[in-house]
Design a protein around this motif. Structure first.
Motif, mmCIF file in Angstrom:
data_model
loop_
_atom_site.group_PDB
_atom_site.id
_atom_site.type_symbol
_atom_site.label_atom_id
_atom_site.label_comp_id
_atom_site.label_asym_id
_atom_site.label_seq_id
_atom_site.Cartn_x
_atom_site.Cartn_y
_atom_site.Cartn_z
ATOM 1 N N ASP A 83 0.833 -1.212 0.000
ATOM 2 C CA ASP A 83 0.000 0.000 0.000
ATOM 3 C C ASP A 83 0.867 1.261 0.000
ATOM 4 O O ASP A 83 0.559 2.236 -0.691
ATOM 5 C CB ASP A 83 -0.928 0.026 1.216
ATOM 6 C CG ASP A 83 -2.069 -0.964 1.112
ATOM 7 O OD1 ASP A 83 -2.352 -1.463 -0.003
ATOM 8 O OD2 ASP A 83 -2.691 -1.251 2.164
ATOM 9 N N PHE A 84 1.943 1.241 0.790
ATOM 10 C CA PHE A 84 2.832 2.394 0.851
ATOM 11 C C PHE A 84 3.424 2.670 -0.532
ATOM 12 O O PHE A 84 3.425 3.813 -1.002
ATOM 13 C CB PHE A 84 3.936 2.123 1.869
ATOM 14 C CG PHE A 84 4.317 3.297 2.736
ATOM 15 C CD1 PHE A 84 3.692 4.525 2.653
ATOM 16 C CD2 PHE A 84 5.331 3.150 3.670
ATOM 17 C CE1 PHE A 84 4.061 5.587 3.464
ATOM 18 C CE2 PHE A 84 5.713 4.203 4.487
ATOM 19 C CZ PHE A 84 5.077 5.429 4.385
ATOM 20 N N LEU A 85 3.892 1.627 -1.208
ATOM 21 C CA LEU A 85 4.466 1.796 -2.541
ATOM 22 C C LEU A 85 3.423 2.283 -3.543
ATOM 23 O O LEU A 85 3.733 3.106 -4.419
ATOM 24 C CB LEU A 85 5.104 0.497 -3.018
ATOM 25 C CG LEU A 85 6.359 0.065 -2.255
ATOM 26 C CD1 LEU A 85 6.807 -1.322 -2.708
ATOM 27 C CD2 LEU A 85 7.489 1.077 -2.428
ATOM 28 N N THR A 86 2.199 1.810 -3.428
ATOM 29 C CA THR A 86 1.124 2.276 -4.310
ATOM 30 C C THR A 86 0.878 3.769 -4.096
ATOM 31 O O THR A 86 0.683 4.525 -5.059
ATOM 32 C CB THR A 86 -0.162 1.458 -4.065
ATOM 33 O OG1 THR A 86 0.108 0.086 -4.365
ATOM 34 C CG2 THR A 86 -1.309 1.956 -4.932
ATOM 35 N N LEU A 87 0.903 4.205 -2.840
ATOM 36 C CA LEU A 87 0.760 5.632 -2.553
ATOM 37 C C LEU A 87 1.892 6.433 -3.193
ATOM 38 O O LEU A 87 1.664 7.513 -3.746
ATOM 39 C CB LEU A 87 0.731 5.876 -1.046
ATOM 40 C CG LEU A 87 -0.542 5.468 -0.313
ATOM 41 C CD1 LEU A 87 -0.329 5.502 1.200
ATOM 42 C CD2 LEU A 87 -1.710 6.362 -0.718
ATOM 43 N N PHE A 88 3.111 5.912 -3.126
ATOM 44 C CA PHE A 88 4.264 6.605 -3.725
ATOM 45 C C PHE A 88 4.109 6.718 -5.238
ATOM 46 O O PHE A 88 4.488 7.723 -5.837
ATOM 47 C CB PHE A 88 5.566 5.885 -3.407
ATOM 48 C CG PHE A 88 5.901 5.793 -1.939
ATOM 49 C CD1 PHE A 88 5.284 6.587 -0.984
ATOM 50 C CD2 PHE A 88 6.844 4.879 -1.503
ATOM 51 C CE1 PHE A 88 5.595 6.483 0.359
ATOM 52 C CE2 PHE A 88 7.175 4.771 -0.164
ATOM 53 C CZ PHE A 88 6.549 5.572 0.769
ATOM 54 N N GLU A 89 3.586 5.660 -5.848
ATOM 55 C CA GLU A 89 3.387 5.689 -7.299
ATOM 56 C C GLU A 89 2.333 6.719 -7.691
ATOM 57 O O GLU A 89 2.426 7.332 -8.759
ATOM 58 C CB GLU A 89 2.995 4.300 -7.802
ATOM 59 C CG GLU A 89 4.147 3.320 -7.759
ATOM 60 C CD GLU A 89 3.739 1.894 -8.101
ATOM 61 O OE1 GLU A 89 2.625 1.689 -8.634
ATOM 62 O OE2 GLU A 89 4.539 0.992 -7.816
ATOM 63 N N GLY A 90 1.349 6.929 -6.838
ATOM 64 C CA GLY A 90 0.298 7.909 -7.116
ATOM 65 C C GLY A 90 0.698 9.333 -6.784
ATOM 66 O O GLY A 90 0.101 10.288 -7.278
ATOM 67 N N ASP A 91 1.686 9.491 -5.911
ATOM 68 C CA ASP A 91 2.164 10.821 -5.514
ATOM 69 C C ASP A 91 3.683 10.756 -5.476
ATOM 70 O O ASP A 91 4.279 10.394 -4.459
ATOM 71 C CB ASP A 91 1.584 11.201 -4.150
ATOM 72 C CG ASP A 91 1.915 12.628 -3.719
ATOM 73 O OD1 ASP A 91 2.987 13.146 -4.108
ATOM 74 O OD2 ASP A 91 1.094 13.217 -2.985
ATOM 75 N N HIS A 92 4.311 11.092 -6.588
ATOM 76 C CA HIS A 92 5.765 10.957 -6.704
ATOM 77 C C HIS A 92 6.523 11.853 -5.726
ATOM 78 O O HIS A 92 7.602 11.475 -5.261
ATOM 79 C CB HIS A 92 6.208 11.241 -8.135
ATOM 80 C CG HIS A 92 5.742 10.202 -9.097
ATOM 81 N ND1 HIS A 92 5.656 10.414 -10.437
ATOM 82 C CD2 HIS A 92 5.312 8.926 -8.912
ATOM 83 C CE1 HIS A 92 5.214 9.331 -11.043
ATOM 84 N NE2 HIS A 92 4.988 8.414 -10.126
#
Length: 159
Positions: A110-119
């Motif tokens: 989930d953390f990585l998905t958040l990073f992908e959505g907000d660089h």
């Protein structure tokens, strides 16, 4: 639910814009663990990233049956479970509660998905991860060099 204020107390997440905390908060769960509870074990699949709100966690590795090495302690405001931020990884140490703990936990996925959505968020958090891990690596390198300088008979310990 975890609040924005809870997240702002975590060193790795400090200095993020408020909108980042608001994006992260719904994915974070708060759990309490008792003294001597194991959060994760060395070699276990790394699924979760932990942020310590209260308590103390010890990190340990066991290179042989005869030897357990303490890598240090995690205090409130600090994080552990970095391996969860690399898909397919396992934890490289064990984490044991040295006292009752309150943890903020987010799935690494989930953390990585958040990073992908907000660089921007991803860059800020991951550059903090790199800085912290670099400090730990430098400290462990110094410890290792001191050990070698003392000419400890490592063969007798590791066999």
């Amino acid at each position: 639910m975890v609040s924005v204020n809870d997240l702002k107390k975590i060193y790795l997440l400090q200095n993020l814009p408020d909108h980042c905390y608001e994006k992260i908060a719904p994915f974070v769960r708060m759990e309490t663990r008792a003294e001597k509870d194991t959060l994760f074990e060395e070699g276990q699949k790394a699924d979760d990233f932990y942020m310590l709100a209260k308590g103390l966690v010890l990190l340990k590795v066991k290179p042989s049956e005869k030897l357990t090495i303490s890598l240090g302690s995690i205090k409130p405001g600090y994080s552990l479970g970095w391996s969860s931020l690399i898909p397919g990884r396992v934890y490289t140490s064990s984490a044991i509660c040295a006292e009752d703990c309150e943890l903020l936990i987010i799935s690494g996925r989930d953390f990585l998905t958040l990073f992908e959505g907000d660089h921007y968020m991803g860059y800020k958090v991951m550059s903090g991860v790199v800085r912290i891990l670099n400090n730990r690596l430098e400290r462990r390198t110094r410890q290792f060099k001191k050990t070698l300088e003392r000419h400890i008979d490592l063969d007798s310990i590791l066999d």
